[in-house]
Design a protein around this motif. Structure first.
Motif, PDB file in Angstrom:
ATOM      1  N   ALA A 108      44.446  27.370  28.652  1.00 57.14           N
ATOM      2  CA  ALA A 108      44.815  27.543  29.883  1.00 57.14           C
ATOM      3  C   ALA A 108      44.858  29.176  30.824  1.00 57.14           C
ATOM      4  N   GLY A 109      44.587  30.110  29.301  1.00 55.60           N
ATOM      5  CA  GLY A 109      44.218  31.253  30.420  1.00 55.60           C
ATOM      6  C   GLY A 109      42.990  30.921  30.383  1.00 55.60           C
ATOM      7  N   PRO A 110      41.733  31.018  29.621  1.00 55.67           N
ATOM      8  CA  PRO A 110      40.608  31.731  29.461  1.00 55.67           C
ATOM      9  C   PRO A 110      40.048  31.050  30.791  1.00 55.67           C
ATOM     10  N   LEU A 111      40.516  29.674  31.395  1.00 55.86           N
ATOM     11  CA  LEU A 111      39.739  28.360  32.128  1.00 55.86           C
ATOM     12  C   LEU A 111      40.189  28.979  33.738  1.00 55.86           C
ATOM     13  N   TYR A 112      42.295  28.909  33.798  1.00 57.01           N
ATOM     14  CA  TYR A 112      42.560  29.892  34.890  1.00 57.01           C
ATOM     15  C   TYR A 112      41.832  31.036  35.731  1.00 57.01           C
ATOM     16  N   ARG A 113      41.955  32.461  34.075  1.00 59.59           N
ATOM     17  CA  ARG A 113      40.714  33.598  34.294  1.00 59.59           C
ATOM     18  C   ARG A 113      39.802  33.181  34.939  1.00 59.59           C
ATOM     19  N   ALA A 114      39.219  32.355  33.983  1.00 55.05           N
ATOM     20  CA  ALA A 114      37.192  32.284  35.105  1.00 55.05           C
ATOM     21  C   ALA A 114      37.832  30.972  36.678  1.00 55.05           C
ATOM     22  N   VAL A 116      40.177  31.835  39.045  1.00 51.72           N
ATOM     23  CA  VAL A 116      40.114  33.223  39.390  1.00 51.72           C
ATOM     24  C   VAL A 116      38.866  34.572  39.689  1.00 51.72           C
ATOM     25  N   ILE A 117      38.253  34.267  38.862  1.00 50.09           N
ATOM     26  CA  ILE A 117      37.466  35.396  38.959  1.00 50.09           C
ATOM     27  C   ILE A 117      36.652  34.573  39.680  1.00 50.09           C
ATOM     28  N   ARG A 118      35.571  33.803  39.418  1.00 51.03           N
ATOM     29  CA  ARG A 118      34.908  32.735  40.923  1.00 51.03           C
ATOM     30  C   ARG A 118      35.257  32.542  42.253  1.00 51.03           C
ATOM     31  N   LEU A 119      36.276  32.389  42.096  1.00 51.25           N
ATOM     32  CA  LEU A 119      37.500  32.171  43.320  1.00 51.25           C
ATOM     33  C   LEU A 119      37.039  33.126  44.313  1.00 51.25           C
ATOM     34  N   GLY A 120      37.443  34.525  43.307  1.00 54.98           N
ATOM     35  CA  GLY A 120      36.682  36.198  44.711  1.00 54.98           C
ATOM     36  C   GLY A 120      38.389  36.642  44.578  1.00 54.98           C
ATOM     37  N   ILE A 121      39.189  35.779  44.260  1.00 55.86           N
ATOM     38  CA  ILE A 121      40.536  36.131  44.103  1.00 55.86           C
ATOM     39  C   ILE A 121      41.069  36.883  43.188  1.00 55.86           C
ATOM     40  N   ARG A 122      40.457  37.656  41.587  1.00 53.78           N
ATOM     41  CA  ARG A 122      40.188  38.571  40.546  1.00 53.78           C
ATOM     42  C   ARG A 122      38.699  39.183  40.503  1.00 53.78           C
ATOM     43  N   GLN A 123      39.052  40.763  41.175  1.00 50.93           N
ATOM     44  CA  GLN A 123      37.376  41.281  40.569  1.00 50.93           C
ATOM     45  C   GLN A 123      37.714  41.467  39.103  1.00 50.93           C
ATOM     46  N   ALA A 124      36.253  41.675  38.485  1.00 48.86           N
ATOM     47  CA  ALA A 124      36.511  41.686  36.732  1.00 48.86           C
ATOM     48  C   ALA A 124      34.565  42.117  36.765  1.00 48.86           C
ATOM     49  N   VAL A 128      33.721  39.715  31.606  1.00 48.41           N
ATOM     50  CA  VAL A 128      34.818  39.201  30.949  1.00 48.41           C
ATOM     51  C   VAL A 128      34.942  37.865  31.594  1.00 48.41           C
ATOM     52  N   LEU A 129      34.189  37.320  32.602  1.00 40.77           N
ATOM     53  CA  LEU A 129      33.756  36.112  33.400  1.00 40.77           C
ATOM     54  C   LEU A 129      33.102  35.551  32.169  1.00 40.77           C
ATOM     55  N   GLU A 130      32.362  35.306  30.917  1.00 42.06           N
ATOM     56  CA  GLU A 130      31.645  35.025  30.574  1.00 42.06           C
ATOM     57  C   GLU A 130      32.265  34.862  29.270  1.00 42.06           C
ATOM     58  N   ASP A 131      32.941  36.075  28.496  1.00 45.15           N
ATOM     59  CA  ASP A 131      34.091  35.813  27.620  1.00 45.15           C
ATOM     60  C   ASP A 131      35.213  34.755  28.270  1.00 45.15           C
ATOM     61  N   ALA A 132      35.761  34.597  29.257  1.00 46.85           N
ATOM     62  CA  ALA A 132      36.775  33.397  29.617  1.00 46.85           C
ATOM     63  C   ALA A 132      36.070  32.190  29.682  1.00 46.85           C
ATOM     64  N   ASP A 173      35.934  22.511  37.136  1.00 47.41           N
ATOM     65  CA  ASP A 173      34.634  22.801  38.787  1.00 47.41           C
ATOM     66  C   ASP A 173      34.785  24.015  38.730  1.00 47.41           C
ATOM     67  N   GLN A 174      35.786  23.951  39.509  1.00 43.20           N
ATOM     68  CA  GLN A 174      36.623  25.600  40.471  1.00 43.20           C
ATOM     69  C   GLN A 174      36.099  26.622  39.141  1.00 43.20           C
ATOM     70  N   ALA A 175      36.128  27.086  37.967  1.00 47.12           N
ATOM     71  CA  ALA A 175      35.856  27.883  36.930  1.00 47.12           C
ATOM     72  C   ALA A 175      34.243  27.498  36.694  1.00 47.12           C
ATOM     73  N   GLY A 176      33.482  26.683  37.342  1.00 50.91           N
ATOM     74  CA  GLY A 176      32.070  27.058  36.798  1.00 50.91           C
ATOM     75  C   GLY A 176      32.458  25.819  35.574  1.00 50.91           C
ATOM     76  N   ILE A 177      33.335  25.482  35.365  1.00 54.86           N
ATOM     77  CA  ILE A 177      32.459  24.215  33.914  1.00 54.86           C
ATOM     78  C   ILE A 177      32.098  22.594  34.473  1.00 54.86           C
ATOM     79  N   ASP A 178      31.011  22.430  34.034  1.00 52.09           N
ATOM     80  CA  ASP A 178      30.953  21.434  34.054  1.00 52.09           C
ATOM     81  C   ASP A 178      31.443  20.112  33.446  1.00 52.09           C
ATOM     82  N   LEU A 179      32.272  19.648  33.491  1.00 45.71           N
ATOM     83  CA  LEU A 179      32.967  18.046  32.613  1.00 45.71           C
ATOM     84  C   LEU A 179      32.254  17.236  32.151  1.00 45.71           C
ATOM     85  N   SER A 180      30.902  16.915  32.255  1.00 42.89           N
ATOM     86  CA  SER A 180      29.426  15.924  31.900  1.00 42.89           C
ATOM     87  C   SER A 180      29.396  16.437  30.359  1.00 42.89           C
ATOM     88  N   ALA A 181      29.746  17.055  29.686  1.00 40.11           N
ATOM     89  CA  ALA A 181      29.790  18.055  28.928  1.00 40.11           C
ATOM     90  C   ALA A 181      30.488  17.796  28.196  1.00 40.11           C
TER      91      ALA A 181
END
Ligand SMILES: N[C@@H](CCC(=O)N[C@@H](CS)C(=O)NCC(=O)O)C(=O)O
Length: 212
Positions: A108-114, A116-124, A128-132, A173-181
């Motif tokens: 939850a932590g990393p996926l939710y973090r990615a 909110v960063i991708r949606l522009g709600i948090r700046q990082a 930080v995005l890559e690590d999440a 998807d919103q976190a930029g991760i393709d679930l087909s993998a």
């Protein structure tokens, strides 16, 4: 008739959606109270008096006046109260709890973090995005391995472990991760989405709403 449960939250919130999904799958009508986090309502005394962490979700059980915080604890409570999705034995309940803890430890932590960063709600910064993203992908790999040859996270039917984890994976998807993998995870999301009473994340309104 007055609904037994009152859920306080915001439609954007993954943890709020986990609880709303559980209530919907369990066939429990609930009054929904929108918390205006944009105006900081969650940090004001009226909310803090009911939700000690100044967060959402908050669940009120009108049958006994209980105020419950922390989505995983709320899911366990609802399983106890409704007799649904709680697992078929002590061993299943222990495994369910393990997955609930694992979720907030690894996924939850990393996926939710990615998200909110991708949606522009948090700046990082980019690292930080890559690590999440990398950490969320590592957790999804573990989940995909667990789901190989299994329909559900624990036992032979859906439990709160599925509901809890779905409430994170659904935002991949919103976190930029393709679930087909992650083919086993993808197939499992489809199974959960086919359950009666399923509602997709974001189904909660942008304002308070009494139970239908
Ligand atoms: N572990 C908590 C996390 C809840 C959480 O992070 N809620 C967010 C909204 S999605 C929140 O209230 N953030 C405001 C804050 O932490 O100050 C749960 O599962 O209920």
């Amino acid at each position: 008739m007055t609904a037994r449960f009152e859920l306080h939250g915001i439609t954007f919130s993954g943890p709020t959606n986990k609880v709303a999904l559980m209530l919907s799958l369990a066939g429990e009508p609930f009054d929904y109270v929108h918390v205006n986090m944009m105006s900081g309502e969650h940090k004001q005394p009226p909310h803090l008096a009911k939700q000690r962490y100044g967060q959402v979700p908050l669940l009120v059980d009108r049958n006994n006046g209980r105020h419950l915080c922390q989505s995983a604890a709320i899911l366990e409570y609802l399983a106890d109260m409704t007799g649904k999705f709680g697992g078929a034995s002590l061993d299943e309940r222990l495994q369910i709890r393990e997955w609930l803890y694992w979720d907030f430890d690894r996924l939850a932590g990393p996926l939710y973090r990615a998200r909110v960063i991708r949606l522009g709600i948090r700046q990082a910064p980019p690292e930080v995005l890559e690590d999440a993203t990398n950490n969320a992908k590592a957790a999804l790999t573990v989940l995909d391995g667990h789901l190989a040859g299994r329909s559900w996270i624990v036992g032979d039917g859906a439990t709160i472990a599925d509901i809890d984890l779905y409430g994170v994976v659904a935002y991949a998807d919103q976190a930029g991760i393709d679930l087909s993998a992650y083919p086993n995870v993808s197939a499992w999301t489809k199974r959960l989405e086919a359950l009666p009473g399923f509602r997709a994340p974001g189904f909660l309104p942008q304002e308070s709403k009494a139970a239908a």
